[in-house]
Design an enzyme around this catalytic site. Structure first.
Site, PDB file in Angstrom:
ATOM      1  CG  ASP A 101      -1.769  -1.113   1.147  1.00 39.83           C
ATOM      2  OD1 ASP A 101      -2.289  -1.682   0.060  1.00 39.83           O
ATOM      3  OD2 ASP A 101      -2.453  -1.410   2.368  1.00 39.83           O
TER       4      ASP A 101
HETATM    5  N1  URA Z   1      -1.243  -5.938   3.774  1.00 33.66           N
HETATM    6  C1  URA Z   1      -1.826  -4.771   3.744  1.00 33.66           C
HETATM    7  O1  URA Z   1      -2.808  -4.631   4.601  1.00 33.66           O
HETATM    8  N2  URA Z   1      -1.046  -3.741   3.034  1.00 33.66           N
HETATM    9  C2  URA Z   1       0.080  -3.983   2.515  1.00 33.66           C
HETATM   10  O2  URA Z   1       0.488  -3.187   2.074  1.00 33.66           O
HETATM   11  C3  URA Z   1       0.588  -5.377   2.549  1.00 33.66           C
HETATM   12  C4  URA Z   1      -0.045  -6.301   2.976  1.00 33.66           C
END
Ligand code: URA
Length: 243
Positions: A101
């Site tokens: 993310d």
């Molecule tokens: N899980 C998440 O919620 N976000 C990420 O970036 C990676 C794994």
């Protein structure tokens, strides 16, 4: 030797399916001759042309990046935000393997090798990913157990995970947990934590299988070594043999 449509797709001509259509439509030449047979095997020395334009074949490259916060895991962005690809100096058409993310930091592989990317992401290969998660509130044993056994997110139960409570900050009412999963579902860690009634404050991916961030500050990257690439493939083979 590789299949023509795969070489075309890897060179970024089009998807594999679209490349097959181009071949069948007689728009592809190998060493000056039109080839319409799907699955024709080509060598690295063969000259491939699509609509008369010579295909530039790229050597495969593999990078390991320590992704900073505030960078998008994509090759381009409509909103002109910085992407992980912008952080790496290369003339190759690399892309990220999987997704972190915008606000997640940590280890990310980028490559132009489609097979390698698929291999790493295929759930059957069970490549582990380990996250450090700062949680608002303090997880109790029942929540940890639920996370380990599998919780329902987006209507589907997650596979077994390893969850270790690493630190508890009573004063600020937060805790740090280490979670290892081998799936790669959208926002998986955040949704898993939400499913047991808590909220993620910070998320960092620390490891992909045996690879870690040693020697890489935020925003820094290095190339994977041939030995590491081989070892990643070997891991998956071991797991395949076990099934
Ligand atoms: N899980 C998440 O919620 N976000 C990420 O970036 C990676 C794994």
């Amino acid at each position: 030797m590789e299949r023509l449509q795969k070489v075309m797709a890897n060179a970024g001509v089009a998807s594999r399916r679209k490349s097959e259509e181009l071949i069948q439509a007689g728009r592809v030449k190998v060493d000056g001759k039109v080839v319409t047979q799907l699955g024709t095997l080509v060598h690295s020395k063969n000259v491939i042309e699509v609509d008369g334009i010579k295909l530039e074949r790229e050597d495969h490259v593999y990078y390991l990046l320590n992704k900073p916060r505030g960078v998008i895991t994509s090759t381009s962005d409509d909103k002109k935000r910085k992407t992980v690809v912008d952080l790496i100096e290369t003339d190759k058409r690399i892309y990220p393997v999987g997704r972190l993310d915008y606000d997640t930091t940590g280890i990310l592989i980028l490559t132009n090798d489609g097979d390698f990317a698929n291999y790493l992401m295929h759930p059957a290969n069970e490549i582990t990913k380990t996250y450090w998660v700062k949680v608002k509130g303090i997880l109790k044993a029942d929540a940890i157990h639920a996370l380990e056994e599998g919780v329902v997110i987006d209507g589907k139960k997650t596979q077994k995970a390893k969850v270790k409570l690493r630190r508890v900050d009573e004063k600020n009412h937060t805790c740090m947990v280490e979670i290892t999963i081998h799936e790669g579902r959208n926002h998986q860690i955040k949704k898993m934590i939400q499913s047991v009634g808590f909220e993620v404050l910070k998320l960092k991916r620390e490891r992909i299988a045996f690879l870690d961030l040693k020697g890489l500050k935020s925003g820094e990257y290095r190339m994977l070594t041939p030995k590491e690439i081989k070892k990643l493939y070997a891991l998956s083979n071991i797991q395949k043999n076990r099934l």
